[in-house]
Design a protein around this motif. Structure first.
Motif, PDB file in Angstrom:
ATOM      1  N   MET A 191       0.832  -1.200   0.000  1.00 49.60           N
ATOM      2  CA  MET A 191       0.000   0.000   0.000  1.00 49.60           C
ATOM      3  C   MET A 191       0.869   1.254   0.000  1.00 49.60           C
ATOM      4  O   MET A 191       0.586   2.234  -0.710  1.00 49.60           O
ATOM      5  CB  MET A 191      -0.935   0.005   1.218  1.00 49.60           C
ATOM      6  N   ALA A 192       1.958   1.208   0.798  1.00 50.13           N
ATOM      7  CA  ALA A 192       2.855   2.371   0.848  1.00 50.13           C
ATOM      8  C   ALA A 192       3.533   2.592  -0.501  1.00 50.13           C
ATOM      9  O   ALA A 192       3.646   3.732  -0.980  1.00 50.13           O
ATOM     10  CB  ALA A 192       3.899   2.173   1.939  1.00 50.13           C
ATOM     11  N   TYR A 193       3.959   1.482  -1.130  1.00 46.37           N
ATOM     12  CA  TYR A 193       4.594   1.617  -2.451  1.00 46.37           C
ATOM     13  C   TYR A 193       3.582   2.122  -3.490  1.00 46.37           C
ATOM     14  O   TYR A 193       3.944   2.888  -4.405  1.00 46.37           O
ATOM     15  CB  TYR A 193       5.175   0.272  -2.902  1.00 46.37           C
ATOM     16  N   SER A 194       2.317   1.668  -3.375  1.00 45.40           N
ATOM     17  CA  SER A 194       1.301   2.118  -4.332  1.00 45.40           C
ATOM     18  C   SER A 194       1.027   3.615  -4.205  1.00 45.40           C
ATOM     19  O   SER A 194       0.599   4.256  -5.166  1.00 45.40           O
ATOM     20  CB  SER A 194       0.009   1.326  -4.126  1.00 45.40           C
ATOM     21  N   LYS A 195       1.268   4.154  -2.997  1.00 44.77           N
ATOM     22  CA  LYS A 195       1.100   5.593  -2.785  1.00 44.77           C
ATOM     23  C   LYS A 195       2.356   6.369  -3.163  1.00 44.77           C
ATOM     24  O   LYS A 195       2.473   7.565  -2.897  1.00 44.77           O
ATOM     25  CB  LYS A 195       0.785   5.867  -1.311  1.00 44.77           C
ATOM     26  N   ARG A 196       3.331   5.636  -3.745  1.00 46.93           N
ATOM     27  CA  ARG A 196       4.600   6.221  -4.175  1.00 46.93           C
ATOM     28  C   ARG A 196       5.383   6.838  -3.018  1.00 46.93           C
ATOM     29  O   ARG A 196       6.040   7.876  -3.167  1.00 46.93           O
ATOM     30  CB  ARG A 196       4.374   7.272  -5.266  1.00 46.93           C
ATOM     31  N   ALA A 197       5.298   6.199  -1.878  1.00 41.81           N
ATOM     32  CA  ALA A 197       6.105   6.652  -0.741  1.00 41.81           C
ATOM     33  C   ALA A 197       7.567   6.284  -0.979  1.00 41.81           C
ATOM     34  O   ALA A 197       7.876   5.213  -1.516  1.00 41.81           O
ATOM     35  CB  ALA A 197       5.604   5.993   0.541  1.00 41.81           C
ATOM     36  N   SER A 198       8.445   7.175  -0.592  1.00 39.70           N
ATOM     37  CA  SER A 198       9.874   6.916  -0.780  1.00 39.70           C
ATOM     38  C   SER A 198      10.347   5.871   0.232  1.00 39.70           C
ATOM     39  O   SER A 198       9.676   5.588   1.227  1.00 39.70           O
ATOM     40  CB  SER A 198      10.668   8.209  -0.580  1.00 39.70           C
ATOM     41  N   ARG A 199      11.526   5.307  -0.022  1.00 35.33           N
ATOM     42  CA  ARG A 199      12.066   4.297   0.892  1.00 35.33           C
ATOM     43  C   ARG A 199      12.329   4.893   2.264  1.00 35.33           C
ATOM     44  O   ARG A 199      12.155   4.226   3.290  1.00 35.33           O
ATOM     45  CB  ARG A 199      13.354   3.712   0.311  1.00 35.33           C
ATOM     46  N   LEU A 200      12.752   6.180   2.284  1.00 39.18           N
ATOM     47  CA  LEU A 200      12.997   6.841   3.564  1.00 39.18           C
ATOM     48  C   LEU A 200      11.688   7.025   4.345  1.00 39.18           C
ATOM     49  O   LEU A 200      11.642   6.803   5.564  1.00 39.18           O
ATOM     50  CB  LEU A 200      13.666   8.204   3.334  1.00 39.18           C
ATOM     51  N   THR A 201      10.628   7.408   3.631  1.00 36.45           N
ATOM     52  CA  THR A 201       9.325   7.572   4.293  1.00 36.45           C
ATOM     53  C   THR A 201       8.814   6.247   4.838  1.00 36.45           C
ATOM     54  O   THR A 201       8.307   6.179   5.972  1.00 36.45           O
ATOM     55  CB  THR A 201       8.306   8.146   3.294  1.00 36.45           C
ATOM     56  N   ILE A 202       8.960   5.190   4.053  1.00 35.23           N
ATOM     57  CA  ILE A 202       8.528   3.866   4.513  1.00 35.23           C
ATOM     58  C   ILE A 202       9.334   3.433   5.737  1.00 35.23           C
ATOM     59  O   ILE A 202       8.804   2.872   6.701  1.00 35.23           O
ATOM     60  CB  ILE A 202       8.672   2.837   3.381  1.00 35.23           C
ATOM     61  N   LEU A 203      10.637   3.757   5.682  1.00 36.18           N
ATOM     62  CA  LEU A 203      11.499   3.383   6.807  1.00 36.18           C
ATOM     63  C   LEU A 203      11.075   4.101   8.093  1.00 36.18           C
ATOM     64  O   LEU A 203      10.947   3.477   9.157  1.00 36.18           O
ATOM     65  CB  LEU A 203      12.952   3.711   6.473  1.00 36.18           C
ATOM     66  N   LEU A 204      10.833   5.420   7.979  1.00 36.97           N
ATOM     67  CA  LEU A 204      10.558   6.224   9.173  1.00 36.97           C
ATOM     68  C   LEU A 204       9.130   6.047   9.684  1.00 36.97           C
ATOM     69  O   LEU A 204       8.894   6.078  10.902  1.00 36.97           O
ATOM     70  CB  LEU A 204      10.823   7.708   8.868  1.00 36.97           C
ATOM     71  N   LYS A 205       8.160   5.885   8.750  1.00 37.52           N
ATOM     72  CA  LYS A 205       6.758   5.877   9.171  1.00 37.52           C
ATOM     73  C   LYS A 205       6.129   4.488   9.218  1.00 37.52           C
ATOM     74  O   LYS A 205       5.036   4.339   9.761  1.00 37.52           O
ATOM     75  CB  LYS A 205       5.944   6.777   8.229  1.00 37.52           C
ATOM     76  N   VAL A 206       6.797   3.502   8.637  1.00 40.73           N
ATOM     77  CA  VAL A 206       6.216   2.156   8.629  1.00 40.73           C
ATOM     78  C   VAL A 206       7.122   1.164   9.371  1.00 40.73           C
ATOM     79  O   VAL A 206       6.704   0.518  10.335  1.00 40.73           O
ATOM     80  CB  VAL A 206       5.975   1.668   7.186  1.00 40.73           C
ATOM     81  N   ARG A 207       8.368   1.052   8.925  1.00 39.62           N
ATOM     82  CA  ARG A 207       9.241   0.013   9.484  1.00 39.62           C
ATOM     83  C   ARG A 207       9.680   0.328  10.923  1.00 39.62           C
ATOM     84  O   ARG A 207       9.636  -0.554  11.797  1.00 39.62           O
ATOM     85  CB  ARG A 207      10.478  -0.157   8.595  1.00 39.62           C
ATOM     86  N   LEU A 208      10.123   1.569  11.179  1.00 37.40           N
ATOM     87  CA  LEU A 208      10.630   1.891  12.516  1.00 37.40           C
ATOM     88  C   LEU A 208       9.562   1.756  13.606  1.00 37.40           C
ATOM     89  O   LEU A 208       9.825   1.160  14.661  1.00 37.40           O
ATOM     90  CB  LEU A 208      11.242   3.292  12.530  1.00 37.40           C
ATOM     91  N   PRO A 209       8.336   2.295  13.411  1.00 36.76           N
ATOM     92  CA  PRO A 209       7.310   2.068  14.444  1.00 36.76           C
ATOM     93  C   PRO A 209       7.028   0.595  14.685  1.00 36.76           C
ATOM     94  O   PRO A 209       6.794   0.169  15.810  1.00 36.76           O
ATOM     95  CB  PRO A 209       6.085   2.795  13.867  1.00 36.76           C
ATOM     96  N   GLN A 210       7.072  -0.204  13.603  1.00 38.73           N
ATOM     97  CA  GLN A 210       6.849  -1.642  13.741  1.00 38.73           C
ATOM     98  C   GLN A 210       7.963  -2.304  14.554  1.00 38.73           C
ATOM     99  O   GLN A 210       7.740  -3.271  15.278  1.00 38.73           O
ATOM    100  CB  GLN A 210       6.777  -2.283  12.350  1.00 38.73           C
ATOM    101  N   ALA A 211       9.188  -1.739  14.433  1.00 40.33           N
ATOM    102  CA  ALA A 211      10.345  -2.349  15.100  1.00 40.33           C
ATOM    103  C   ALA A 211      10.504  -1.906  16.549  1.00 40.33           C
ATOM    104  O   ALA A 211      11.307  -2.495  17.281  1.00 40.33           O
ATOM    105  CB  ALA A 211      11.621  -2.011  14.316  1.00 40.33           C
ATOM    106  N   LEU A 212       9.766  -0.887  16.984  1.00 40.08           N
ATOM    107  CA  LEU A 212       9.987  -0.351  18.342  1.00 40.08           C
ATOM    108  C   LEU A 212       9.784  -1.387  19.454  1.00 40.08           C
ATOM    109  O   LEU A 212      10.597  -1.429  20.397  1.00 40.08           O
ATOM    110  CB  LEU A 212       9.075   0.863  18.567  1.00 40.08           C
ATOM    111  N   PRO A 213       8.724  -2.217  19.412  1.00 38.89           N
ATOM    112  CA  PRO A 213       8.600  -3.222  20.495  1.00 38.89           C
ATOM    113  C   PRO A 213       9.805  -4.157  20.561  1.00 38.89           C
ATOM    114  O   PRO A 213      10.286  -4.470  21.655  1.00 38.89           O
ATOM    115  CB  PRO A 213       7.319  -3.974  20.116  1.00 38.89           C
ATOM    116  N   ASN A 214      10.292  -4.614  19.393  1.00 38.27           N
ATOM    117  CA  ASN A 214      11.485  -5.468  19.393  1.00 38.27           C
ATOM    118  C   ASN A 214      12.703  -4.713  19.908  1.00 38.27           C
ATOM    119  O   ASN A 214      13.538  -5.257  20.642  1.00 38.27           O
ATOM    120  CB  ASN A 214      11.767  -5.970  17.977  1.00 38.27           C
ATOM    121  N   LEU A 215      12.810  -3.437  19.517  1.00 40.12           N
ATOM    122  CA  LEU A 215      13.952  -2.635  19.949  1.00 40.12           C
ATOM    123  C   LEU A 215      13.953  -2.462  21.470  1.00 40.12           C
ATOM    124  O   LEU A 215      14.997  -2.616  22.117  1.00 40.12           O
ATOM    125  CB  LEU A 215      13.918  -1.263  19.257  1.00 40.12           C
ATOM    126  N   PHE A 216      12.794  -2.183  22.043  1.00 39.39           N
ATOM    127  CA  PHE A 216      12.746  -2.005  23.496  1.00 39.39           C
ATOM    128  C   PHE A 216      13.049  -3.317  24.221  1.00 39.39           C
ATOM    129  O   PHE A 216      13.676  -3.310  25.288  1.00 39.39           O
ATOM    130  CB  PHE A 216      11.389  -1.449  23.917  1.00 39.39           C
TER     131      PHE A 216
END
Length: 268
Positions: free
Chosen positions: A162-187
Motif C-alpha cells: 500500500m505504501a509503495y502504491s502511494k509512491r512513498a519513498s524508501r525513507l518515508t517507509i522506513l521512518l513511518k512504517v518500518r521503525l514504528p513496527q520495530a519499536l517493540p522489538n527494539l525495546f
C-alpha cells in the motif's frame, strides 16, 4: 471525579506492581539475616544485611563515587551500542550485501568471549573509561542488531504494498512504517542490553580498573573483605534493576498502543 479516578489508579498500581516487589525483597533480606544469625555464619563467609549496611554507611562517599563511575561507563556504553546497533540494523535491512557481510562480521565478533578481547583493548585504548565503554558496547550491540532487524522485517507485506502504491519513498517507509513496527522489538533488546552493558563495564574494571564497583570487588577479594564485596554486589543489583525498570517506563510512554503494554495495563 478525575482526581479520584487517578488516585484509585495509583493505589491499584501500588498494590499490584510495587507492593509485591517490596514484600519479596523484604522477605529475601529477612531470610538472609535469619540464616546468618541461626547458623552463626562468620562475616568473612557470609555477612548479614546489617553488616553490609554498616559497611556501606562507614564510607558512603567511597561507594557512591565508584557507583557513579560504573554507572557512567554503563550508560555511555549502552548509548554507543544503541546508536551503532540501530545504524547497522538499518544497513542490513536496506541491502542484501550488507545483510551477508555485517551479519557474518557481527556473528564472528559476538562468538569471541569479550574477556579474551579485554587485554587487547587495554593495549589499544589504555586503562581509562574508553576501554570499558567499548567492551560494554560490544557485548550489547549484537542483541540490539538482531532484534531490530527482526522488527524492521516484520511489517505486513500488504502495508508495504500500500505504501509503495502511494509512491512513498524508501525513507518515508522506513521512518513511518518500518521503525514504528520495530519499536517493540527494539525495546525488548534494550532491556536486555542494559544488563549486558553493566556486565561489560564490570569486565573492563576487572581487567584494568582503577575505580568502579568491579575494581572494589577485585580489591575486596584480595583483602578477604567480604562485606565490602557484598556492598558492591548489592549496589550492582540495584543499578541493574533500576536501569531495567527505567527502560520499561520509557517503553510504556513511547509505545502505549502495543498489545504487550495494553495487556500489562489490563493485568493480562
Amino acid at each position: 471525579m478525575a482526581s479520584v479516578a487517578i488516585a484509585r489508579r495509583r493505589r491499584s498500581r501500588f498494590l499490584t506492581d510495587i507492593l509485591p516487589v517490596i514484600l519479596v525483597l523484604g522477605s529475601v533480606v529477612a531470610i538472609w539475616q535469619a540464616v546468618v544469625m541461626i547458623f552463626r555464619i562468620p562475616p568473612f563467609l557470609l555477612p548479614s544485611p546489617v553488616v553490609v549496611a554498616t559497611e556501606f554507611m562507614s564510607s558512603p562517599a567511597f561507594y557512591l563515587s565508584n557507583t557513579a563511575f560504573t554507572l557512567t561507563t554503563t550508560v555511555t556504553g549502552f548509548l554507543f551500542a544503541l546508536v551503532v546497533g540501530v545504524a547497522l540494523a538499518l544497513l542490513i535491512v536496506s541491502s542484501r550485501i550488507f545483510d551477508r557481510v555485517l551479519f557474518t562480521l557481527l556473528s564472528a565478533l559476538h562468538s569471541v568471549p569479550k574477556v579474551a578481547l579485554a587485554p587487547l583493548l587495554v593495549i589499544y585504548l589504555g586503562t581509562g573509561m574508553t576501554q570499558k565503554v567499548v567492551i560494554a558496547a560490544m557485548i550489547a550491540v549484537f542483541t540490539i542488531v538482531i532484534n531490530t532487524v527482526v522488527g524492521l522485517r516484520s511489517v505486513d507485506p500488504e502495508v508495504l504494498n500500500m505504501a509503495y502504491s502511494k509512491r512513498a519513498s524508501r525513507l518515508t517507509i522506513l521512518l513511518k512504517v518500518r521503525l514504528p513496527q520495530a519499536l517493540p522489538n527494539l525495546f525488548g533488546a534494550l532491556k536486555a542490553a542494559t544488563t549486558f552493558t553493566l556486565i561489560g563495564a564490570i569486565v573492563g574494571e576487572f581487567v584494568a580498573g582503577e575505580q568502579g564497583l568491579g575494581y572494589v570487588i577485585l580489591t575486596a577479594q584480595g583483602a578477604f573483605d567480604t562485606p565490602r564485596a557484598f556492598v558492591a554486589v548489592v549496589i550492582l543489583g540495584m543499578v541493574g534493576t533500576s536501569l531495567f525498570h527505567l527502560l520499561a517506563f520509557i517503553e510504556r510512554k513511547v509505545i502505549p498502543w502495543h498489545v504487550s503494554i495494553r495487556s500489562e495495563r489490563r493485568g493480562r
